[in-house]
Design a protein around this motif. Structure first.
Motif: not given
Length: 456
Positions: A413, A417, A420
């Motif tokens: 996290q 994003e 990821q």
């Protein structure tokens, strides 16, 4: 089928021969050959099957002009005039403004040759939808220099580069639909990115980005030792499960043992390890380019404990740190550079302070085999606590594209994003909680072997 396959006319003779052998005739079917079908390839394969560059594509007439009006421009390679070309913008209107200044195309150099992929495939990977316009030489007999440039780019997997500010315009030679007329597609990328990508592909090399804390090492100061011991003591006071109490008690004991070593290092520049007094070694930190200051740190290495004691600021004893290296890091480091060939370009991205991060990496890579001193400043990237890590920030110098990288981190996290899916999450290193539960190297090596197999 065998070479003497029977034709339709020999069917009756074959039947008679069959009856002569007990009536068991051989049935020979004469099937007319199917009508020829056009071959259809998957899109990636079709792109690789290139026709000869200057022969017209069968069944095709001259290339239809893309949206927008064609503009006629003069082409140069340096100061050498190559000829004239019609330039067709991809988009109509203001969005299709041509990228060439002064209405001329001035090529500064040719890109490195790609040994593994066509230039257009690389450009569409590192800069999707980057085609800005298409060029076609005037239908008159082309200038010999332009003809040679076109064939060189087409046959040697090179592109002709026009530099405009911080942008490179790559002219990619494409198969021509008009006989003997060179054709180029113009793609735009950031300066230096294409050459770096080609270099890595030619070497069968990708980028790997490491986190530091709890991924490769665990480091503690006196303050953090005391904080962790106090926290575990409070948890023990309210815990009823005897198994958990025993586990926390063992963890506290390990913290206290290493805390005492660190305290001795701070006070005396020595440690007593299993009854043996170990003194500090003065290790000179090689200065990075542009840094003249000479720095010498007191360091104690305890290989049996897989631990190192160091001082971030040699003048301030309170900056002393007890560092535990992840087991088998030496094996992993050797693997990354095995057989004399660098398999990965190594980067570091951490939320730690910069002086700390640089010292920790020096301990992990003391001979600078993974990151050279010349690249150290750019490749050790520190992110402010609370911010997201980003591959775009890690590769801000244009040395690599995020699509050619993988990340090794114990937390997902903390990454942007969009990055990821490139993060390989490994179990957090917990030497005080579970010193025997270490599967990091096995998991990571299996992943790297899979990647290398694809590259090979």
């Amino acid at each position: 089928p065998p070479p003497n396959t029977k034709t339709r006319g020999s069917a009756s003779a074959e039947a008679k021969r069959g009856r002569a052998h007990g009536g068991r005739g051989l049935l020979t079917l004469s099937i007319p050959p199917p009508a020829p079908r056009p071959l259809r390839f998957p899109a990636p394969l079709a792109a690789m099957l290139r026709p000869s560059p200057l022969l017209p594509v069968p069944g095709a007439s001259a290339a239809a002009a893309p949206p927008g009006r064609a503009a006629s421009m003069r082409m140069f390679h340096g100061d050498v005039f190559l000829g004239e070309a019609d330039v067709f913008p991809i988009k109509p209107g203001p969005e299709g403004a041509l990228p060439f200044p002064s209405n001329e195309i001035r090529i500064s150099h040719l890109s490195p040759a790609s040994e593994r992929c066509p230039p257009l495939a690389i450009l569409q990977t590192i800069a999707p939808f980057s085609v800005r316009c298409k060029l076609q030489a005037k239908p008159l007999p082309p200038h010999p220099s332009l003809h040679r440039l076109y064939l060189t780019c087409f046959n040697e997997y090179k592109s002709a580069v026009v530099v405009v500010g911080d942008e490179e315009l790559h002219l990619v030679a494409m198969p021509s639909k008009v006989e003997k007329v060179p054709c180029f597609w113009c793609c735009s990328v950031r300066v230096g990115l294409y050459a770096a990508s080609v270099g890595m592909l030619n070497l069968r090399c990708l980028a790997i980005v490491f986190d530091l804390d709890e991924t490769l090492i665990v480091a503690n100061t006196m303050r953090s030792f005391e904080s962790r011991i106090e926290m575990l003591s409070r948890r023990m006071d309210i815990e009823d499960d005897p198994v958990r109490v025993a586990g926390m008690s063992a963890e506290i004991k390990r913290y206290i043992e290493d805390r005492e070593l660190l305290k001795e290092f701070i006070d005396t520049d020595t440690v007593t390890d299993n009854g043996r007094i170990v003194g500090t070694q003065k290790e000179e930190v090689q200065p990075m380019p542009g840094v003249q200051e000479r720095l010498v740190r007191p360091v104690i290495r305890l290989p049996e404990r897989n631990a190192i004691l160091t001082r971030i600021n040699p003048e301030i004893r309170d900056t002393s740190v007890f560092v535990k290296l992840r087991p088998a890091w030496e094996d992993l480091r050797s693997y990354l550079t095995a057989k004399g060939r660098k398999r990965f370009e190594v980067y570091v991205c951490t939320m730690a302070e910069r002086d700390y991060a640089l010292e920790i990496w020096r301990l992990l890579d003391p001979e600078a085999n993974l990151i050279s001193l010349n690249n150290l400043s750019d490749r050790v990237v520190c992110v402010k606590a609370g911010s997201k890590k980003s591959l775009q920030h890690v590769f801000r110098d244009g040395g690599c594209h995020p699509k050619m990288a993988m990340v090794i981190d114990d937390r997902l996290q903390v990454w942007d994003e969009k990055d990821q899916h490139r993060v390989h999450v490994v179990p957090a290193y917990a030497p005080y909680y579970a010193p025997q539960a270490e599967v990091f190297l096995l998991l990571l090596t299996c992943s790297l072997l899979n990647i290398i197999a694809v590259l090979e």
